[in-house]
Motif scaffolding. Structure first.
Motif, mmCIF file in Angstrom:
data_model
loop_
_atom_site.group_PDB
_atom_site.id
_atom_site.type_symbol
_atom_site.label_atom_id
_atom_site.label_comp_id
_atom_site.label_asym_id
_atom_site.label_seq_id
_atom_site.Cartn_x
_atom_site.Cartn_y
_atom_site.Cartn_z
ATOM 1 N N GLU A 1 0.767 -1.087 0.016
ATOM 2 C CA GLU A 1 0.075 0.031 -0.045
ATOM 3 C C GLU A 1 0.616 1.301 0.035
ATOM 4 N N LEU A 2 0.309 2.305 -0.566
ATOM 5 C CA LEU A 2 1.168 3.579 -0.622
ATOM 6 C C LEU A 2 1.562 4.079 0.533
ATOM 7 N N SER A 3 0.738 3.759 1.791
ATOM 8 C CA SER A 3 1.107 4.279 3.129
ATOM 9 C C SER A 3 2.402 3.732 3.591
ATOM 10 N N TYR A 4 2.905 2.410 3.219
ATOM 11 C CA TYR A 4 4.211 1.713 3.343
ATOM 12 C C TYR A 4 5.139 2.220 2.383
ATOM 13 N N ALA A 5 4.730 2.511 1.279
ATOM 14 C CA ALA A 5 5.843 2.981 0.398
ATOM 15 C C ALA A 5 6.138 4.504 0.899
ATOM 16 N N GLN A 6 5.472 5.283 1.325
ATOM 17 C CA GLN A 6 5.887 6.527 1.804
ATOM 18 C C GLN A 6 6.800 6.415 3.218
ATOM 19 N N VAL A 7 6.162 5.590 4.129
ATOM 20 C CA VAL A 7 7.122 5.357 5.263
ATOM 21 C C VAL A 7 8.257 4.990 5.076
ATOM 22 N N ASN A 8 8.581 4.050 4.144
ATOM 23 C CA ASN A 8 9.918 3.577 3.969
ATOM 24 C C ASN A 8 10.666 4.225 2.727
ATOM 25 N N ALA B 1 -4.531 5.522 -20.828
ATOM 26 C CA ALA B 1 -4.834 7.041 -20.867
ATOM 27 C C ALA B 1 -3.497 7.503 -21.577
ATOM 28 N N ALA B 2 -3.833 9.101 -21.513
ATOM 29 C CA ALA B 2 -2.630 9.804 -22.391
ATOM 30 C C ALA B 2 -1.476 9.725 -21.908
ATOM 31 N N LYS B 3 -1.151 9.618 -20.554
ATOM 32 C CA LYS B 3 0.210 9.450 -20.274
ATOM 33 C C LYS B 3 0.066 8.408 -19.130
ATOM 34 N N PRO B 4 1.226 7.761 -18.478
ATOM 35 C CA PRO B 4 1.198 7.037 -17.423
ATOM 36 C C PRO B 4 0.683 7.596 -16.165
ATOM 37 N N VAL B 5 -0.161 6.784 -15.032
ATOM 38 C CA VAL B 5 -0.702 7.521 -13.985
ATOM 39 C C VAL B 5 0.152 7.041 -12.807
ATOM 40 N N GLU B 6 0.625 8.068 -12.055
ATOM 41 C CA GLU B 6 1.382 8.136 -10.897
ATOM 42 C C GLU B 6 0.347 7.573 -9.866
ATOM 43 N N ALA B 7 1.338 6.807 -8.841
ATOM 44 C CA ALA B 7 0.491 6.270 -7.629
ATOM 45 C C ALA B 7 0.518 7.092 -6.528
ATOM 46 N N THR B 8 -0.750 8.050 -6.627
ATOM 47 C CA THR B 8 -1.022 9.065 -5.754
ATOM 48 C C THR B 8 -2.564 8.775 -5.219
ATOM 49 N N THR B 9 -2.784 9.286 -3.882
ATOM 50 C CA THR B 9 -4.124 9.279 -3.464
ATOM 51 C C THR B 9 -5.027 9.742 -4.419
ATOM 52 N N ALA B 10 -4.845 10.690 -4.894
ATOM 53 C CA ALA B 10 -5.682 11.634 -5.740
ATOM 54 C C ALA B 10 -6.200 11.009 -6.800
ATOM 55 N N LYS C 1 -9.562 3.138 -17.837
ATOM 56 C CA LYS C 1 -8.504 3.935 -18.751
ATOM 57 C C LYS C 1 -8.831 5.273 -18.628
ATOM 58 N N ALA C 2 -9.490 5.806 -17.563
ATOM 59 C CA ALA C 2 -9.683 7.234 -17.518
ATOM 60 C C ALA C 2 -8.568 7.956 -17.378
ATOM 61 N N GLU C 3 -8.467 9.167 -17.549
ATOM 62 C CA GLU C 3 -7.188 10.020 -17.505
ATOM 63 C C GLU C 3 -7.056 10.148 -15.809
ATOM 64 N N ASN C 4 -5.729 10.121 -15.342
ATOM 65 C CA ASN C 4 -5.396 10.385 -13.990
ATOM 66 C C ASN C 4 -5.972 9.246 -13.016
ATOM 67 N N ALA C 5 -6.516 8.165 -13.462
ATOM 68 C CA ALA C 5 -7.231 7.207 -12.642
ATOM 69 C C ALA C 5 -6.173 5.925 -12.513
ATOM 70 N N TYR C 6 -5.551 5.952 -11.220
ATOM 71 C CA TYR C 6 -4.602 4.920 -10.778
ATOM 72 C C TYR C 6 -5.824 3.523 -10.846
ATOM 73 N N PRO C 7 -5.127 2.647 -11.397
ATOM 74 C CA PRO C 7 -5.805 1.393 -11.445
ATOM 75 C C PRO C 7 -5.893 0.317 -10.253
ATOM 76 N N GLY D 1 -1.149 8.185 3.067
ATOM 77 C CA GLY D 1 -1.057 7.330 2.232
ATOM 78 C C GLY D 1 -2.508 6.654 1.787
ATOM 79 N N TYR D 2 -3.589 7.049 2.636
ATOM 80 C CA TYR D 2 -4.889 6.625 2.207
ATOM 81 C C TYR D 2 -5.667 7.520 1.636
ATOM 82 N N VAL D 3 -6.701 6.827 1.019
ATOM 83 C CA VAL D 3 -7.972 7.791 0.221
ATOM 84 C C VAL D 3 -9.128 7.836 1.217
ATOM 85 N N PRO D 4 -9.650 9.067 1.609
ATOM 86 C CA PRO D 4 -10.821 9.242 2.502
ATOM 87 C C PRO D 4 -11.899 8.564 1.658
#
Length: 370
Positions: free
Chosen positions: A248-255, A266-275, A302-308, A350-353
């Motif tokens: 989970e992103l939370s563990y990636a951030q902590v470490n 999508a038009a460009k690769p999607v980053e692993a962000t909470t948004a 395949k939506a823009e800015n949607a991390y799968p 690193g979580y999504v409300p």
């Protein structure tokens, strides 16, 4: 995700834009939150209930740390204890009557629900969404800061079909990047894990058949090395050069681990962000019935800015037949965790409300627990 129960899917009217905006309303930084920071003022403590025990998902471990600290400080009559062990272990302990609630990153299967009837007097276990998140493909690769992967390539890496970092398939996704001529050291979970289930659900949807197994909480890939829990996998990636794993992103951030961007179409690769994960969770549908709030997630978006590669952690509780001595504390704690303050408090971890439409349904369901 194909759910095994016969359910009516109800589309949630959600706004990804509004959800992503809510992510900016987060709690304080990296220090452990005190009761004020996690909105203790909004905690309505239940009757003194002694120890309220939970177990299961390690994906929500960092969120539970935030919530336990705030709740235990505000409600001196009750102590919440949550141990990890993985989603599979949590559901098993719940159905054995050892814990009042369990955390799981995949919805209950019919067999799990049937087994719960022995501990939920005149009732059954239900899924209550509580923690939104994403599965990050974490890696340790010197000189590569913006690795891009897609479904087929990632599936082949984790199934040991691709074994070198400078493989042509990886190079094609990363033009201009100097990839090392090194063996890939891949890590997966050794325990039954909802994180594994969500990752392999993504592989099943997007790999074009490269991942031959059905989604499963137990690892079905070939070879690779294993570690226990999200914390164990993250620790290995941090220590081992030329490695890749998932957490989970939370563990990636902590470490302080790097996370791969995902090419989805999508038009460009999607980053692993909470948004970006929020955009995908916002399109989820409720597939449960009769008080169950299991969600269906679109791993193939395949939506823009949607991390799968997203996940939702559920708290499992009895709709009826919860133990009388902990029922008040259980309802109090879960009402707090699904509240706006508690959800915002984990937003910078690193979580999504939860989207408001889902949170409202969870609050209503918690109020009816008996």
């Amino acid at each position: 995700m194909m759910l095994q129960r016969n359910r009516r899917s109800t589309t949630l009217a959600l706004s990804a834009v509004a959800l992503a905006g809510a992510l900016t309303l987060t709690a304080c930084g990296d220090e452990k939150p005190g009761p004020t920071e996690a909105s203790a003022a909004s905690i309505a403590c239940g009757a003194k209930g002694g120890n309220l025990l939970g177990a299961g998902s390690t994906a929500q471990g960092n969120a539970m740390d935030v919530w336990k600290t705030a709740y235990n400080a505000a409600c001196s009559g009750t102590t919440v204890n949550y141990s990890g062990g993985g989603s599979g272990a949590g559901v098993q302990q719940f159905n054995q009557g050892k814990v009042a609630f369990a955390g799981t990153d995949y919805v209950l299967k019919p067999a799990d629900v049937d087994a719960s009837k022995s501990v939920c007097t005149a009732g059954r276990a239900i899924d209550l969404p509580m923690v939104g998140g994403l599965v990050s493909l974490v890696y340790n690769l010197d000189g590569v800061d913006n690795l891009v992967l897609d479904g087929p390539t990632a599936a082949k890496i984790f199934d040991s079909q691709i074994t070198k970092w400078n493989d042509q398939a990886i190079a094609a996704l990363n033009p201009g990047t100097k990839l090392p001529d090194a063996e890939i050291q891949s890590f997966h979970r050794s325990d039954d894990s909802g994180t594994t289930y969500n990752l392999t659900s993504y592989f099943a949807k997007t790999s074009g058949g490269a991942w031959g197994a059905a989604p499963d909480k137990a690892w079905k890939g070939r070879d690779g090395q294993s570690a226990n829990g999200s914390a164990g996998v993250s620790a290995q990636i941090k220590q081992v050069k030329n490695s890749i794993g998932y957490a989970e992103l939370s563990y990636a951030q902590v470490n302080n681990l790097k996370s791969a961007r995902i090419s989805t179409g999508a038009a460009k690769p999607v980053e692993a962000t909470t948004a970006n994960a929020a955009a995908t969770i916002a399109s989820s549908t409720v597939a449960g019935t009769d008080g169950d709030l299991a969600l269906s997630l679109d791993y193939g978006t395949k939506a823009e800015n949607a991390y799968p590669i997203v996940l939702v952690t559920y708290e499992i509780a009895c709709d009826k037949g919860n133990k009388a001595d902990t029922l008040a504390a259980l309802k109090s704690f879960l009402t707090y965790t699904v509240g706006d303050g508690a959800q915002k408090a984990i937003g910078d971890k690193g979580y999504v409300p939860l989207p408001a439409a889902i949170a409202d349904k969870v609050r209503a369901a918690v109020a009816t627990l008996a």
